[in-house]
Design a protein around this motif. Structure first.
Motif, PDB file in Angstrom:
ATOM      1  N   MET B   1     -63.881 -36.067 -59.151  1.00 28.25           N
ATOM      2  CA  MET B   1     -63.376 -36.106 -57.774  1.00 28.25           C
ATOM      3  C   MET B   1     -64.407 -35.536 -56.831  1.00 28.25           C
ATOM      4  O   MET B   1     -64.163 -34.523 -56.178  1.00 28.25           O
ATOM      5  N   ALA B   4     -63.586 -34.215 -53.370  1.00 26.66           N
ATOM      6  CA  ALA B   4     -62.514 -33.240 -53.301  1.00 26.66           C
ATOM      7  C   ALA B   4     -62.915 -31.875 -53.845  1.00 26.66           C
ATOM      8  O   ALA B   4     -62.397 -30.854 -53.407  1.00 26.66           O
ATOM      9  N   PHE B  24     -58.705 -24.881 -57.729  1.00 28.33           N
ATOM     10  CA  PHE B  24     -58.784 -26.342 -57.685  1.00 28.33           C
ATOM     11  C   PHE B  24     -57.890 -26.981 -58.747  1.00 28.33           C
ATOM     12  O   PHE B  24     -57.206 -27.969 -58.480  1.00 28.33           O
ATOM     13  N   TYR B  87     -55.561 -23.202 -53.110  1.00 26.44           N
ATOM     14  CA  TYR B  87     -56.631 -24.115 -52.696  1.00 26.44           C
ATOM     15  C   TYR B  87     -56.588 -24.339 -51.184  1.00 26.44           C
ATOM     16  O   TYR B  87     -57.611 -24.350 -50.507  1.00 26.44           O
ATOM     17  N   THR B  88     -55.364 -24.487 -50.656  1.00 30.40           N
ATOM     18  CA  THR B  88     -55.215 -24.693 -49.211  1.00 30.40           C
ATOM     19  C   THR B  88     -55.717 -23.471 -48.452  1.00 30.40           C
ATOM     20  O   THR B  88     -56.370 -23.590 -47.414  1.00 30.40           O
ATOM     21  N   LEU B  89     -55.437 -22.301 -48.998  1.00 30.52           N
ATOM     22  CA  LEU B  89     -55.953 -21.068 -48.386  1.00 30.52           C
ATOM     23  C   LEU B  89     -57.477 -21.062 -48.418  1.00 30.52           C
ATOM     24  O   LEU B  89     -58.144 -20.798 -47.418  1.00 30.52           O
ATOM     25  N   ALA B  93     -57.015 -24.201 -44.629  1.00 34.37           N
ATOM     26  CA  ALA B  93     -56.118 -25.194 -44.035  1.00 34.37           C
ATOM     27  C   ALA B  93     -54.749 -24.627 -43.672  1.00 34.37           C
ATOM     28  O   ALA B  93     -53.949 -25.328 -43.067  1.00 34.37           O
ATOM     29  N   HIS B  94     -54.461 -23.366 -44.041  1.00 35.49           N
ATOM     30  CA  HIS B  94     -53.207 -22.780 -43.582  1.00 35.49           C
ATOM     31  C   HIS B  94     -53.358 -22.393 -42.121  1.00 35.49           C
ATOM     32  O   HIS B  94     -54.388 -21.871 -41.712  1.00 35.49           O
ATOM     33  N   VAL B 193     -65.984 -29.943 -46.512  1.00 29.55           N
ATOM     34  CA  VAL B 193     -64.748 -30.533 -46.992  1.00 29.55           C
ATOM     35  C   VAL B 193     -64.530 -31.863 -46.273  1.00 29.55           C
ATOM     36  O   VAL B 193     -64.878 -32.010 -45.111  1.00 29.55           O
ATOM     37  N   ASP B 194     -64.011 -32.843 -46.994  1.00 31.27           N
ATOM     38  CA  ASP B 194     -63.636 -34.095 -46.346  1.00 31.27           C
ATOM     39  C   ASP B 194     -62.325 -33.836 -45.639  1.00 31.27           C
ATOM     40  O   ASP B 194     -61.279 -33.773 -46.243  1.00 31.27           O
ATOM     41  N   ASP B 195     -62.401 -33.666 -44.347  1.00 27.20           N
ATOM     42  CA  ASP B 195     -61.257 -33.177 -43.602  1.00 27.20           C
ATOM     43  C   ASP B 195     -60.116 -34.174 -43.541  1.00 27.20           C
ATOM     44  O   ASP B 195     -58.970 -33.804 -43.400  1.00 27.20           O
ATOM     45  N   GLY B 196     -60.454 -35.446 -43.621  1.00 32.42           N
ATOM     46  CA  GLY B 196     -59.407 -36.440 -43.594  1.00 32.42           C
ATOM     47  C   GLY B 196     -58.752 -36.530 -42.238  1.00 32.42           C
ATOM     48  O   GLY B 196     -59.297 -36.084 -41.237  1.00 32.42           O
ATOM     49  N   ALA B 197     -57.573 -37.123 -42.227  1.00 35.35           N
ATOM     50  CA  ALA B 197     -56.843 -37.243 -40.976  1.00 35.35           C
ATOM     51  C   ALA B 197     -56.445 -35.854 -40.526  1.00 35.35           C
ATOM     52  O   ALA B 197     -55.888 -35.101 -41.310  1.00 35.35           O
ATOM     53  N   PRO B 198     -56.733 -35.499 -39.284  1.00 32.89           N
ATOM     54  CA  PRO B 198     -56.379 -34.160 -38.845  1.00 32.89           C
ATOM     55  C   PRO B 198     -54.866 -33.992 -38.773  1.00 32.89           C
ATOM     56  O   PRO B 198     -54.155 -34.936 -38.443  1.00 32.89           O
ATOM     57  N   ALA B 199     -54.400 -32.799 -39.129  1.00 30.06           N
ATOM     58  CA  ALA B 199     -52.963 -32.555 -39.151  1.00 30.06           C
ATOM     59  C   ALA B 199     -52.531 -31.966 -37.822  1.00 30.06           C
ATOM     60  O   ALA B 199     -53.323 -31.376 -37.114  1.00 30.06           O
TER      61      ALA B 199
END
Lengths: 433, 201
Positions: B1, B4, B24, B87-89, B93-94, B193-199
Motif C-alpha cells: 500500500m 498509504a 498502521f 493512525y488517525t492521531l 487527522a483528528h 500523506v495522500d490527503d484525499g478528499a478534504p473532510a
C-alpha cells in the motif's frame, strides 16, 4: 451549586480545553467527565463505556463511512472532468456562462457526496483552472465555488445530517429527503445571483466558447450519465423506501468502484489511498460522536439542558425570536468551531430547548445544516475557505470576501425555510414507508 | 500500500518506527472492517433484489438473506472506528481548534503540545480502562448479541478496548517523544500523506 452556574462552569471548561488545542473529541469527553464527577454521584467510567458501546455499534451510523468512502473514490476518478465537459456546453448561453458550472456541478456532485469540502475540492480542481484560462472574474469564480460547495452538506447524502440524525434519533432517510427541496432552492438562488451579477457587469464576463452543435453537445452530455445514474440510484432508492441510507451507501461504494474501474482510474494505489483516507475521516468523526454521546448522557445527569430549556421557556420568546437568537449564536460559534462540533454540541445541549419551543426536529435539522453551511465559509475557521486556499493559493481574506454574497444568500434561505417550513417538510411527509 | 504507508515512513528511531507499524496495522484492520461492511450490506441488497425479481417471476421470494447483517455492520463499524484511532492521531487527522494555538510562540506551542499529549494519554487511558472492564463484564455474564446469529458481545466490544489501548500508547509515545525533542510532527504536516478528499471538520 446552581445548575445554571454549573452549566456556565462546564461551558468555560469546554472552551478552555478547546483553546489549548486539545482534540475536540477528547475535550467533549473531558467536559462530560468533569460534569459527572463534580456535579453528580453517578459512576462515570461505567457509563462512559456502556454509552460508547451503544453509540458506536450502530446500523444507521454505518452509512457514514460508506458515504465518505464513496466520495473518496469519486474524488480520485475522472468524474470532475466528465462533469465539466458535460455541463459547460449547455450553460454558455446563460448570463454568467460557465460560472454556472460551479453551481450546477457542485449541486450534482453534492448528490453523490456528503461533504462540502470534498464537493468544493472535486469540482474546483477542474473548474477553477478552466475558468481562469478563459478569463472569468477570479473573485466570482472562487465565490461561487465556496458557496456552492456547501451544498454538499444539504443535498443528500449528507455527513452532517447523519451526525444530526444519530444524535437526536431521527430517521436519516427522512432527513435526507427533507434536504432535497432546500438544496434545489439554493442552487436556483445561487444561479440567479450569478446571472444578475453578469447582467450588471457585462464587461467582466468573457465571451462564450465557440458554439457547439446540438449533436456534439448531446454526445458530451453522455459523460454525465454515470453521475446521474449514481444520483438516481442513491437518492431514488432512499426516497422510494427500497433501501435504507446504509444500503444505498454500500451500493454507492460498489457502483463508484465500478465507474472508476470502467473509466480507467481505479488502480491498487488509488483504491488503497481512498480507503485509508475514508478510514481516517470516518474514524475522526466517529471519535467526536463518541465524545458527544457521552457528553449528552453526562449533561442529562446534570440536568443542565432541561433547566436551560425551562429558563428559555420563562422568557416567552416566540419560536422565530428563539431561532433568530440561535442563528446569531451559531454563526458566531461557526467562526471558531467546525460544523460537526456545532451539530454535536447542539444535540447535546440545545435540543431540549428547541423541542420545548415546539420546533419540529426534522425542520431543525435542515435549519442547522444551513447555518453550518454558513460556518463553512466564515473566517477564521471555515473549511471550504481552507480548501479553496489550497486550490488557488489566494489569501483567506480574499476568499472569504468573495464568499460574502453567498453567505447572505444562505441567510436568506434560512429566512425562507423559516417563513415557509413546507419547503422542508413537504417531501418527507409524502415519502413511501 | 505505497501511498498509504508513506505518511508513517519517516524515521524516528527503532521504537518509534515499530510503534508506527503498530498504528498502521491497526488501521489496516479498520480498513478491512469498512470493506467488510460494504460487502455484507451489498450482499444483503443483492439478496433483496433477487427476492424482488423472484417474487415477480414465480410469485414467491427466494428468502435469501445475510443473517444478522445489521448487527454485524454495527459491530464492524465500532471496530473500524476505534482501531483506526491511533493512525488517525498519528496522521494529524483528528480535529482540534488551532486558531489560538497558532498564535502562540514556538515555546508556547511546544508546551501546549506536551499538555495536550498528556491530557490525551490520561483521558484515553481512563476510557481504555473502563472499556476493558466492560469487555470483562460481558464475558463474565456471557452476554450475547440479539439477532439470528447470537455472538458473544465481548468479541466486538474488545475491538474498542484494543483500539483505545493502542491510542493510549500513541499518546504516551507522542508525549515522551515531545519531551525528548524527537517528535517528527504529525505525519500530515509534512505533506507526505495522500490527503484525499478534504473532510468537513
Amino acid at each position: 451549586m446552581e445548575p445554571l452556574t454549573a452549566g456556565l462552569v462546564l461551558l468555560v471548561a469546554l472552551f478552555a480545553l478547546l483553546a489549548t488545542g486539545l482534540w475536540v473529541a477528547l475535550a467533549l469527553l473531558g467536559v462530560g467527565l468533569l460534569g459527572m464527577l463534580v456535579f453528580t454521584g453517578a459512576p462515570a467510567g461505567q457509563i462512559l463505556a456502556t454509552t460508547n458501546w451503544g453509540a458506536s455499534n450502530s446500523w444507521a451510523l454505518a452509512a457514514l463511512p460508506m458515504f465518505i468512502w464513496m466520495g473518496e473514490i469519486l474524488f480520485r476518478s475522472r468524474l470532475s472532468e466528465d462533469m465539466f465537459a458535460g455541463l459547460a456546453p449547455w450553460l454558455s448561453r446563460l448570463p454568467g456562462r460557465l460560472l454556472h458550472v460551479n453551481v450546477l456541478g457542485c449541486g450534482m456532485f453534492a448528490a453523490v457526496c456528503g461533504s462540502s469540502a470534498a464537493t468544493a475540492a472535486t469540482i474546483g480542481r477542474m473548474s477553477l483552472p478552466e475558468l481562469a484560462r478563459r478569463g472569468y472574474d477570479p473573485q466570482l469564480s472562487i465565490g461561487t465555488l465556496a458557496g456552492s460547495g456547501t451544498l454538499g452538506l444539504l443535498i443528500p447524502p449528507s455527513i452532517i445530517l447523519i451526525v444530526y440524525g444519530v444524535g437526536v434519533d431521527e430517521s436519516i432517510a427522512r432527513l435526507f429527503v427533507a434536504g432535497i427541496v432546500p438544496g434545489i432552492l439554493l442552487v436556483v438562488l445561487f444561479m440567479a445571483y450569478v446571472a444578475a451579477w453578469a447582467v450588471l457587469h457585462p464587461e467582466r464576463v468573457p465571451p462564450p466558447d465557440p458554439a457547439m452543435g446540438l449533436g456534439q453537445r448531446l454526445r458530451n452530455s453522455r459523460r454525465l450519465a454515470p453521475v446521474l445514474a449514481l444520483i438516481a440510484g442513491v437518492i431514488g432508492s432512499i426516497y422510494t423506501g427500497i433501501a435504507s441510507p446504509t444500503d444505498a451507501a454500500a451500493l454507492g461504494v460498489v457502483l463508484s468502484l465500478l465507474f472508476s474501474w470502467m473509466s480507467g482510474t481505479l488502480s491498487w494505489r488509488t483504491f488503497a489511498a481512498g480507503l485509508m483516507s475514508a478510514t481516517r475521516t470516518s474514524c475522526m468523526i466517529a471519535f467526536i460522536l463518541a465524545g458527544a454521546a457521552f457528553l449528552t448522557v453526562a449533561m442529562g445527569f446534570t440536568g443542565i439542558p432541561r433547566l436551560l430549556a425551562a429558563w428559555i421557556a420563562t422568557l416567552e420568546l416566540s419560536p422565530h425570536a428563539l431561532l433568530a437568537v440561535l442563528t446569531v449564536f451559531f454563526i458566531l460559534l461557526g467562526c471558531v468551531l467546525d460544523g460537526i462540533s456545532i451539530v454535536v454540541l447542539t444535540t447535546a445541549v440545545v435540543q431540549p430547548m428547541v423541542e420545548a419551543a415546539g420546533i419540529d426536529r426534522l425542520w431543525f435539522g435542515i435549519f442547522i445544516v444551513l447555518v453550518v453551511e454558513m460556518a463553512q465559509i466564515t473566517p477564521p475557521v471555515g473549511f471550504n475557505l481552507f480548501v479553496l486556499q489550497g486550490l488557488t493559493g489566494r489569501s483567506l481574506f480574499f476568499i472569504a470576501r468573495a464568499a460574502v454574497p453567498f453567505f447572505c444568500i444562505l441567510l436568506f434561505a434560512v429566512a425562507l425555510v423559516t417563513v415557509f417550513p413546507a419547503l422542508v417538510t413537504y417531501l418527507p411527509a409524502r415519502m413511501a414507508g | 500500500m505505497g501511498g498509504a504507508v508513506a505518511p508513517l515512513r519517516r524515521r524516528r528511531g527503532r521504537i518509534g518506527t515499530a510503534l508506527d507499524g503498530l498504528y498502521f496495522l491497526s488501521a489496516a484492520a479498520a480498513a478491512l472492517c469498512l470493506v467488510a461492511i460494504c460487502a455484507v450490506v451489498s450482499l444483503q441488497v443483492a439478496a433483496n433484489a433477487a427476492d424482488f425479481v423472484s417474487e415477480r417471476l414465480v410469485g414467491r421470494p427466494l428468502g435469501l438473506m445475510v443473517p444478522s447483517y445489521a448487527e454485524f455492520a454495527g459491530f464492524l463499524l465500532a471496530a473500524a472506528s476505534f482501531l483506526a484511532l491511533p493512525y488517525t492521531l498519528r496522521c494529524g487527522a483528528h480535529i482540534r481548534v488551532t486558531s489560538l494555538f497558532d498564535r502562540l510562540g514556538p515555546k508556547g506551542q511546544s508546551a501546549a503540545e506536551i499538555w495536550c499529549s498528556a491530557a490525551g494519554a490520561g483521558l484515553s487511558g481512563y476510557f481504555t480502562w473502563y472499556s476493558i472492564l466492560l469487555v470483562a463484564e460481558s464475558r463474565r455474564y456471557g452476554d450475547l448479541s440479539p439477532g439470528m446469529i447470537p455472538l458473544p458481545l465481548w468479541i466486538p466490544q474488545a475491538s474498542i478496548g484494543v483500539g483505545l489501548a493502542i491510542l493510549t500508547i500513541a499518546f504516551v509515545d507522542r508525549f515522551i517523544s515531545l519531551l525528548a525533542g524527537v517528535w517528527p510532527g504529525d505525519a500530515v504536516a509534512d505533506g507526505s500523506v495522500d490527503d484525499g478528499a478534504p473532510a468537513d471538520r
